[in-house]
Write an enzyme that holds these catalytic residues in place. Structure first.
Site, PDB file in Angstrom:
ATOM      1  N   HIS A  58      40.956 -28.556  -2.489  1.00 38.38           N
ATOM      2  CA  HIS A  58      40.814 -29.053  -3.861  1.00 38.38           C
ATOM      3  C   HIS A  58      42.130 -29.112  -4.614  1.00 38.38           C
ATOM      4  CE1 HIS A  58      36.542 -28.697  -2.934  1.00 38.38           C
ATOM      5  NE2 HIS A  58      36.491 -29.752  -3.718  1.00 38.38           N
ATOM      6  N   ARG A 201      28.007 -35.111 -10.996  1.00 35.79           N
ATOM      7  CA  ARG A 201      27.562 -34.245  -9.899  1.00 35.79           C
ATOM      8  C   ARG A 201      27.245 -32.869 -10.452  1.00 35.79           C
ATOM      9  NH1 ARG A 201      31.401 -32.788  -4.866  1.00 35.79           N
ATOM     10  NH2 ARG A 201      32.475 -31.510  -6.404  1.00 35.79           N
ATOM     11  N   GLU A 300      26.933 -34.956   2.860  1.00 28.71           N
ATOM     12  CA  GLU A 300      28.166 -34.289   3.279  1.00 28.71           C
ATOM     13  C   GLU A 300      27.899 -33.196   4.309  1.00 28.71           C
ATOM     14  OE1 GLU A 300      30.143 -32.672  -0.221  1.00 28.71           O
ATOM     15  OE2 GLU A 300      28.238 -32.190  -1.159  1.00 28.71           O
ATOM     16  N   ASP A 324      33.709 -32.964   3.104  1.00 29.19           N
ATOM     17  CA  ASP A 324      32.876 -31.925   3.708  1.00 29.19           C
ATOM     18  C   ASP A 324      32.197 -32.426   4.976  1.00 29.19           C
ATOM     19  OD1 ASP A 324      33.164 -29.491   2.266  1.00 29.19           O
ATOM     20  OD2 ASP A 324      32.206 -30.446   0.557  1.00 29.19           O
ATOM     21  N   CYS A 371      32.432 -41.051  -1.738  1.00 25.95           N
ATOM     22  CA  CYS A 371      33.286 -40.466  -2.780  1.00 25.95           C
ATOM     23  C   CYS A 371      34.250 -39.425  -2.204  1.00 25.95           C
ATOM     24  CB  CYS A 371      32.461 -39.881  -3.910  1.00 25.95           C
ATOM     25  SG  CYS A 371      31.415 -38.518  -3.394  1.00 25.95           S
TER      26      CYS A 371
HETATM   27  C1  PEP Z   1      33.408 -34.386  -0.313  1.00 27.48           C
HETATM   28  O1  PEP Z   1      33.029 -33.340   0.226  1.00 27.48           O
HETATM   29  O2  PEP Z   1      33.788 -35.394   0.306  1.00 27.48           O
HETATM   30  C2  PEP Z   1      33.427 -34.472  -1.793  1.00 27.48           C
HETATM   31  C3  PEP Z   1      33.708 -35.607  -2.409  1.00 27.48           C
HETATM   32  O3  PEP Z   1      33.186 -33.336  -2.493  1.00 27.48           O
HETATM   33  P1  PEP Z   1      34.284 -32.203  -2.735  1.00 27.48           P
HETATM   34  O4  PEP Z   1      35.605 -32.739  -2.223  1.00 27.48           O
HETATM   35  O5  PEP Z   1      34.302 -31.926  -4.198  1.00 27.48           O
HETATM   36  O6  PEP Z   1      33.754 -31.087  -1.916  1.00 27.48           O
HETATM   37 MG    MG Z   2      32.006 -31.825  -0.946  1.00 30.70          MG
END
Ligand code: PEP
Ligand code: MG
Length: 409
Positions: A58, A201, A300, A324, A371
């Site tokens: 992140h 989300r 995911e 994920d 996404c």
């Molecule tokens: C993902 O897992 O691709 C996603 C968009 O969610 P995050 O990156 O916030 O886990």
């Molecule tokens: Mg994710």
């Protein structure tokens, strides 16, 4: 160039507060939490450089959203840096040059100039509609972490928000945000986007995002633990407060709700029961909300892609979280730099799962987006379009290039 090191171990100093940087600084750290990154002093941060982490943790994703150059996962090479070291950073190439020679400096400056020229060229695409040669329009949306990212998203020509990561409203504080505080945040984003859809989300806590005030028991394997919707279903008050806030804010624009980390159909049913109870409460109070608001899920977890036919029946849309999905397909922690070689979102194994999800959604008349980071990857866009994707949501700065690619297909 100054170096600011929030690393108590190396300097023997108390943990630094990155919210107020005293001067323009490159943040050099062993690792940064999502909270460190999200709350950094945006006026003074020049770049992030970290020893640990990978391009899809992140910290890296948030740095992109904030438009801050970041080079992560450099390993022990960082040990030789001190306050006097001059750092040349090429975020696009993922490289850091220590004490660059005049020649190396010239090369870096040339890269920066070329990037600026390219961005200028791409800016002509930002306000264009992304329409394929066959006439199909692809929605190109932005991933945001909060109201502070809205202006950038609109400036880069986002058709909406494909992923609003609401958890950042819950991090870095001592208690959860009140319903009113949440209504205000969601309303401000929805108002700014007007008729353009904003996918909110619901809380995705766990994994590398921890919240001390929730007093969650330690887990041996947080990425496989009580995360996201699993947590929401165990803490219905927390989850329902957020759902109430989203519904109440929904009159300000075009809101959509998205549940993260869905593994099986029963989780959607349970989440929808809570959503229905919130609707009933609001109806009883005579409160206004968008009764036609779409409700979707993230795909995911491999089980969700494999069972997408059954899930598609229960939702209005899918959004594929490739970050994920890749991590769970290869059973490789997305933040572990030693496992970078397994982080292959374009591997046939992941592409098969994406394809299954798209086919299942379309069979049931539902739309489907991506996404995860793959949505903004120029190599992946033609592949995803070919598989029939309807929407791509990415860091704002990637939108003009994505539109250019789509317009060429
Ligand atoms: C993902 O897992 O691709 C996603 C968009 O969610 P995050 O990156 O916030 O886990
Ligand atoms: Mg994710």
């Amino acid at each position: 160039m100054y170096i600011y090191r929030p690393d108590d171990v190396i300097l023997g100093m108390p943990r630094a507060d990155l919210r107020v940087l005293p001067y323009p600084a490159i943040v050099v750290a062993r690792d940064l939490t999502p909270v460190d990154t999200a709350s950094v002093d945006r006026r003074n941060v020049l770049a992030f450089v970290t020893e640990q982490g990978s391009t899809t943790n992140h910290t890296a994703i948030l740095a992109q959203t904030l438009g801050i150059p970041a080079v992560v996962g450099l390993g022990t090479a960082l040990a030789s840096i001190d306050e006097q070291t001059c750092l040349g950073i090429d975020g696009a190439a993922g490289s850091v040059v220590l004490d660059p020679t005049p020649e190396e400096r010239a090369v870096l400056e040339e890269h920066a100039r070329a990037l600026a020229v390219e961005q200028e060229h791409l800016s002509q695409y930002k306000d264009r509609e992304a329409v394929l040669g066959n006439g199909k329009r692809i929605e190109v949306s932005a991933n945001i972490g909060g109201p502070g990212d809205v202006a950038t998203a609109l400036q880069f020509g986002a058709n909406g928000v494909g992923l609003y990561r609401t958890e950042f409203l819950f991090l870095d504080r001592d208690s959860p945000p009140s319903e009113e505080e949440q209504v205000e945040a969601y309303r401000s984003v929805l108002t700014a986007f007007g008729s353009k859809p904003v996918i909110i989300r619901t809380l995705d806590i766990g994994g590398d995002k921890r919240i001390p005030y929730l007093h969650l028991p330690p887990e041996t394997n947080p990425y496989l633990g009580v995360r996201a919707t699993r947590l929401g279903l165990r803490r219905p008050t927390l989850f329902k407060t957020q759902l109430r806030a989203i519904l109440r804010a929904s009159t300000a624009g075009t809101a959509r709700i998205m549940y993260p980390m869905i593994a099986i159909a029963e989780e959607i049913e349970q989440a929808n029961l809570l959503l229905q109870s919130v609707r009933d409460e609001l109806d009883a109070e005579g409160a206004a909300y968008d009764h036609d608001l779409q409700v979707g899920i993230m795909i995911e977890i491999p089980s969700a892609a494999l069972d997408a036919e059954r899930l598609a029946d229960r939702v209005d849309f899918f959004s594929i979280g490739t970050n994920d999905l890749t991590q769970y397909t290869f059973a490789a922690d997305r933040t572990n730099r030693d496992l970078n070689y397994l982080y292959q979102p374009l591997h046939p194994a992941v592409l098969s799962l994406i394809h299954m999800a798209i086919e299942a959604a379309h069979t049931h008349g539902k739309w489907v987006g991506v996404c995860g980071e793959l949505a903004g990857d120029p190599r992946a866009i033609p592949v995803l379009i070919d598989m029939g994707i309807d929407e791509l949501s990415m860091s704002s700065a990637k939108i003009p290039r994505a539109k250019q690619i789509i317009l060429s297909l």
